[in-house]
Scaffold this motif. Structure first.
Motif, short mmCIF file in Angstrom:
data_model
loop_
_atom_site.label_atom_id
_atom_site.label_comp_id
_atom_site.label_asym_id
_atom_site.label_seq_id
_atom_site.Cartn_x
_atom_site.Cartn_y
_atom_site.Cartn_z
N MET A 171 -0.22 3.30 4.82
CA MET A 171 1.14 2.83 4.68
C MET A 171 1.14 1.34 4.99
N ALA A 172 2.00 0.61 4.30
CA ALA A 172 2.05 -0.83 4.49
C ALA A 172 3.47 -1.33 4.26
N LYS A 173 3.62 -2.63 4.30
CA LYS A 173 4.91 -3.31 4.14
C LYS A 173 5.93 -2.79 5.15
N THR A 174 5.74 -3.25 6.38
CA THR A 174 6.62 -2.80 7.46
C THR A 174 8.01 -3.37 7.32
N ILE A 175 8.93 -2.69 7.95
CA ILE A 175 10.32 -3.15 8.00
C ILE A 175 10.46 -3.93 9.30
N GLY A 176 10.75 -5.22 9.20
CA GLY A 176 10.83 -6.06 10.39
C GLY A 176 9.44 -6.39 10.90
N LYS A 177 9.30 -6.60 12.20
CA LYS A 177 8.02 -6.94 12.82
C LYS A 177 7.71 -5.93 13.94
N PRO A 178 7.50 -4.66 13.59
CA PRO A 178 7.21 -3.67 14.63
C PRO A 178 5.78 -3.83 15.15
N GLU A 179 5.49 -3.17 16.26
CA GLU A 179 4.14 -3.21 16.80
C GLU A 179 3.15 -2.53 15.86
N LEU A 180 3.57 -1.44 15.23
CA LEU A 180 2.71 -0.69 14.31
C LEU A 180 2.59 -1.45 12.99
N LYS A 181 1.36 -1.77 12.59
CA LYS A 181 1.13 -2.57 11.38
C LYS A 181 0.82 -1.70 10.16
N ASN A 182 -0.05 -0.70 10.32
CA ASN A 182 -0.45 0.18 9.22
C ASN A 182 -0.72 1.58 9.74
N ILE A 183 -0.68 2.52 8.82
CA ILE A 183 -1.17 3.88 9.08
C ILE A 183 -2.16 4.18 7.96
#
Length: 98
Positions: free
Chosen positions: A1-13
């Motif tokens: 998974m990519a293209k996060t919403i905002g700037k969360p700590e989690l970058k990818n899955i």
């Protein structure tokens, strides 16, 4: 998974298949933005990993990428919640078993 919403700590899955004697399993890896935060890995069934993907889609991530040796498939959700699928040439053409 990519293209996060905002700037969360989690970058990818990341999800990749692993060998198991009993059933089809996947290795699910959570990658964090800060390098000081260690990645978390879990072995899950395909159904369990689908639940994880569903729980993060639209809340944390806007796209899911599938890499195969034949083609790459991208599923994107826009801000209105409408999904689209696109295909492109494969990023990875050769398989190396670890």
């Amino acid at each position: 998974m990519a293209k996060t919403i905002g700037k969360p700590e989690l970058k990818n899955i990341f999800i990749r298949p692993i060998y198991s004697d009993d059933e089809f399993m996947v290795l699910l890896k959570y990658r964090y933005r800060l390098r000081e935060t260690e990645d978390i890995e879990e072995e899950l069934t395909l159904v369990e990993s689908l639940d994880v993907v569903k729980s993060h889609l639209k809340s944390s991530f806007l796209s899911v990428l599938l890499f195969t040796t034949e083609k790459d498939v991208v599923f994107k959700v826009n801000k209105k919640g409408i999904g689209s699928i696109s295909e492109s040439s494969p990023t990875f053409k050769n398989v190396t078993q670890a």
